[in-house]
Design a protein around this motif. Sequence first.
Motif, PDB file in Angstrom:
ATOM      1  N   GLY A 158      22.225  71.189   5.081  1.00 18.19           N
ATOM      2  CA  GLY A 158      22.402  70.207   6.133  1.00 18.19           C
ATOM      3  C   GLY A 158      21.976  70.700   7.504  1.00 18.19           C
ATOM      4  O   GLY A 158      21.515  71.825   7.677  1.00 18.19           O
ATOM      5  N   ASP A 159      22.148  69.808   8.498  1.00 20.49           N
ATOM      6  CA  ASP A 159      21.655  70.122   9.834  1.00 20.49           C
ATOM      7  C   ASP A 159      22.721  70.775  10.694  1.00 20.49           C
ATOM      8  O   ASP A 159      23.910  70.817  10.352  1.00 20.49           O
ATOM      9  N   VAL A 160      22.278  71.267  11.833  1.00 19.71           N
ATOM     10  CA  VAL A 160      23.165  72.003  12.728  1.00 19.71           C
ATOM     11  C   VAL A 160      24.272  71.110  13.259  1.00 19.71           C
ATOM     12  O   VAL A 160      25.422  71.545  13.388  1.00 19.71           O
ATOM     13  N   ALA A 161      23.954  69.847  13.568  1.00 20.04           N
ATOM     14  CA  ALA A 161      24.949  68.959  14.170  1.00 20.04           C
ATOM     15  C   ALA A 161      26.162  68.782  13.271  1.00 20.04           C
ATOM     16  O   ALA A 161      27.310  68.789  13.749  1.00 20.04           O
ATOM     17  N   THR A 162      25.945  68.643  11.967  1.00 19.96           N
ATOM     18  CA  THR A 162      27.061  68.474  11.041  1.00 19.96           C
ATOM     19  C   THR A 162      27.894  69.753  10.957  1.00 19.96           C
ATOM     20  O   THR A 162      29.132  69.709  10.956  1.00 19.96           O
ATOM     21  N   VAL A 163      27.224  70.897  10.907  1.00 25.09           N
ATOM     22  CA  VAL A 163      27.948  72.166  10.853  1.00 25.09           C
ATOM     23  C   VAL A 163      28.758  72.380  12.137  1.00 25.09           C
ATOM     24  O   VAL A 163      29.902  72.847  12.095  1.00 25.09           O
ATOM     25  N   LEU A 164      28.190  72.009  13.271  1.00 28.09           N
ATOM     26  CA  LEU A 164      28.931  72.111  14.534  1.00 28.09           C
ATOM     27  C   LEU A 164      30.207  71.283  14.494  1.00 28.09           C
ATOM     28  O   LEU A 164      31.262  71.715  14.960  1.00 28.09           O
ATOM     29  N   ARG A 165      30.108  70.067  13.969  1.00 25.91           N
ATOM     30  CA  ARG A 165      31.287  69.201  13.892  1.00 25.91           C
ATOM     31  C   ARG A 165      32.361  69.838  13.030  1.00 25.91           C
ATOM     32  O   ARG A 165      33.548  69.797  13.362  1.00 25.91           O
ATOM     33  N   LEU A 167      32.808  73.110  12.408  1.00 22.33           N
ATOM     34  CA  LEU A 167      33.369  74.261  13.114  1.00 22.33           C
ATOM     35  C   LEU A 167      34.317  73.825  14.229  1.00 22.33           C
ATOM     36  O   LEU A 167      35.361  74.446  14.463  1.00 22.33           O
ATOM     37  N   TYR A 168      33.967  72.752  14.909  1.00 25.11           N
ATOM     38  CA  TYR A 168      34.813  72.219  15.983  1.00 25.11           C
ATOM     39  C   TYR A 168      36.171  71.791  15.442  1.00 25.11           C
ATOM     40  O   TYR A 168      37.222  72.124  16.006  1.00 25.11           O
ATOM     41  N   LEU A 169      36.170  71.063  14.323  1.00 24.83           N
ATOM     42  CA  LEU A 169      37.429  70.597  13.756  1.00 24.83           C
ATOM     43  C   LEU A 169      38.245  71.746  13.165  1.00 24.83           C
ATOM     44  O   LEU A 169      39.470  71.754  13.249  1.00 24.83           O
ATOM     45  N   VAL A 170      37.568  72.718  12.557  1.00 20.46           N
ATOM     46  CA  VAL A 170      38.276  73.897  12.054  1.00 20.46           C
ATOM     47  C   VAL A 170      38.953  74.635  13.210  1.00 20.46           C
ATOM     48  O   VAL A 170      40.115  75.043  13.122  1.00 20.46           O
ATOM     49  N   ALA A 202      25.689  76.614  21.898  1.00 18.06           N
ATOM     50  CA  ALA A 202      26.231  77.386  23.018  1.00 18.06           C
ATOM     51  C   ALA A 202      27.404  76.662  23.656  1.00 18.06           C
ATOM     52  O   ALA A 202      28.407  77.285  24.039  1.00 18.06           O
ATOM     53  N   GLY A 203      27.302  75.347  23.778  1.00 19.09           N
ATOM     54  CA  GLY A 203      28.398  74.582  24.363  1.00 19.09           C
ATOM     55  C   GLY A 203      29.668  74.699  23.557  1.00 19.09           C
ATOM     56  O   GLY A 203      30.772  74.845  24.105  1.00 19.09           O
ATOM     57  N   LEU A 204      29.545  74.638  22.220  1.00 22.66           N
ATOM     58  CA  LEU A 204      30.733  74.763  21.369  1.00 22.66           C
ATOM     59  C   LEU A 204      31.333  76.156  21.471  1.00 22.66           C
ATOM     60  O   LEU A 204      32.558  76.314  21.544  1.00 22.66           O
ATOM     61  N   LEU A 205      30.486  77.186  21.470  1.00 23.62           N
ATOM     62  CA  LEU A 205      31.004  78.547  21.591  1.00 23.62           C
ATOM     63  C   LEU A 205      31.729  78.728  22.923  1.00 23.62           C
ATOM     64  O   LEU A 205      32.817  79.325  22.978  1.00 23.62           O
ATOM     65  N   ARG A 256      20.132  69.502  28.694  1.00 29.33           N
ATOM     66  CA  ARG A 256      20.237  68.730  27.444  1.00 29.33           C
ATOM     67  C   ARG A 256      21.711  68.571  27.126  1.00 29.33           C
ATOM     68  O   ARG A 256      22.238  69.105  26.169  1.00 29.33           O
ATOM     69  N   LEU A 257      22.389  67.788  27.976  1.00 24.14           N
ATOM     70  CA  LEU A 257      23.842  67.665  27.903  1.00 24.14           C
ATOM     71  C   LEU A 257      24.280  67.043  26.589  1.00 24.14           C
ATOM     72  O   LEU A 257      23.693  66.064  26.119  1.00 24.14           O
ATOM     73  N   GLY A 258      25.317  67.635  26.018  1.00 26.38           N
ATOM     74  CA  GLY A 258      25.925  67.109  24.805  1.00 26.38           C
ATOM     75  C   GLY A 258      27.437  67.141  24.915  1.00 26.38           C
ATOM     76  O   GLY A 258      28.006  67.630  25.894  1.00 26.38           O
ATOM     77  N   GLU A 259      28.079  66.631  23.878  1.00 28.31           N
ATOM     78  CA  GLU A 259      29.533  66.494  23.864  1.00 28.31           C
ATOM     79  C   GLU A 259      30.253  67.823  24.093  1.00 28.31           C
ATOM     80  O   GLU A 259      31.198  67.906  24.886  1.00 28.31           O
ATOM     81  N   PHE A 260      29.819  68.865  23.403  1.00 23.73           N
ATOM     82  CA  PHE A 260      30.546  70.129  23.489  1.00 23.73           C
ATOM     83  C   PHE A 260      30.352  70.799  24.845  1.00 23.73           C
ATOM     84  O   PHE A 260      31.273  71.447  25.370  1.00 23.73           O
ATOM     85  N   GLN A 261      29.183  70.646  25.435  1.00 25.35           N
ATOM     86  CA  GLN A 261      28.985  71.179  26.786  1.00 25.35           C
ATOM     87  C   GLN A 261      29.896  70.473  27.787  1.00 25.35           C
ATOM     88  O   GLN A 261      30.471  71.111  28.678  1.00 25.35           O
ATOM     89  N   ALA A 262      30.015  69.152  27.663  1.00 24.69           N
ATOM     90  CA  ALA A 262      30.885  68.404  28.574  1.00 24.69           C
ATOM     91  C   ALA A 262      32.343  68.814  28.409  1.00 24.69           C
ATOM     92  O   ALA A 262      33.078  68.997  29.397  1.00 24.69           O
TER      93      ALA A 262
END
Length: 381
Positions: A158-165, A167-170, A202-205, A256-262
């Motif tokens: 799968g793609d990075v966006a799904t894996v990020l989601r 990791l965020y929930l974990v 990077a935003g999630l980290l 390239r603003l995204g949810e996790f950066q915000a």
Amino acid sequence: MNEALLRSLTPSVLGILVRRGADFAAAEDAVQDALVEAVRVWPADAPQDPKGWLVTVAWRRFLDARRSDAARRRREDLVDEEPTPGPAPAVDDTLQLYFLCAHPSLTPSSAVALTLRAVGGLTTRQIAQAYLVPEATMAQRISRAKRTLSGVRFDQPGDVATVLRVLYLVFNEGYSGDVDLAAEAIRLTRQLAARADHPEVAGLLALMLLHHARRATRTAPDGSLVPLAEQDRDRWDTESIAEGVEILQAALARDRLGEFQAQAAIAALHADAPTAGETDWVQIVEWYDELVRLTDSPVVRLNRAVAVGEADGPRAGLAALAALDDSLPRHTAVAAYLQERDGALTTAARLYAEAARKAPNLAERDYLTRRAAHLNTRRRC
């Protein structure tokens, strides 16, 4: 029996079976059988190489199951592929397994749910709470995902966006729930950041580091919750804060603003305030406006109502809250807080007691119950 050891080895063993050709559902069943066998055997005869033992037993269980429903020639071929017992390679397969679970044949929501259950170790109830759906609905979603992956070859991760989601929930469950997964989520996100040049990674980290920096102050010695405004900021981990801010600034500079950066920007503003009273709530509201634009999430709107109440006064916050569905988790708790800020102690006490009955965990329930009792005492004085 070292349950923590078994838990830590499970993702790697599962990943090894998948890479050797087992479909996901069969591999998961085989690993579970191996874990049960380990619980039975290890107390009396612990292996020198626990991971190698689990791989060998799980693979044999997979082959036994495959023999029952496969053709004789395929059964014989699989028997020939059985690995010989011995030390398994010391490779961390966890992040790769996250990608494998995020298979293109699954919808993003199903991939996230399956990964949280199979790899992240969350219960179906915890996943359902994160998605704001009934537990039975989530159980069906996970079962459908397993059936979809049955027999699928994992050559299209799968793609990075799904894996990020995922990791965020974990991380969120490890940060605020009953399972200690936050540090593991940070470790895996660091690995992902080293592999993927993506501002949202990077935003999630950054978000994780900024939140984790104050973990030690979120609860009192007796386990009770300590609100952000009352936390001892001298005990916050300044190294993690500095690292998180540096990572965030580099990500934001890429425009390239995204949810996790915000979200990380909001966490950074909290971390930057020397005291709760010096928090820049006006700028936090602006970042919540960006988050609403990016996600249109009702939970984001709920958190924004709190920020508006701090920036523009409790009545402005209550007006923002009135536009939201009152069945949202923690809606009643937010209403209680804003009513307390507005001086409506009787209403606030009633709402705190109601919120306590709806609380998702014991610590939150106890905190809300104490707030209700405190306000009731103040009213009588």
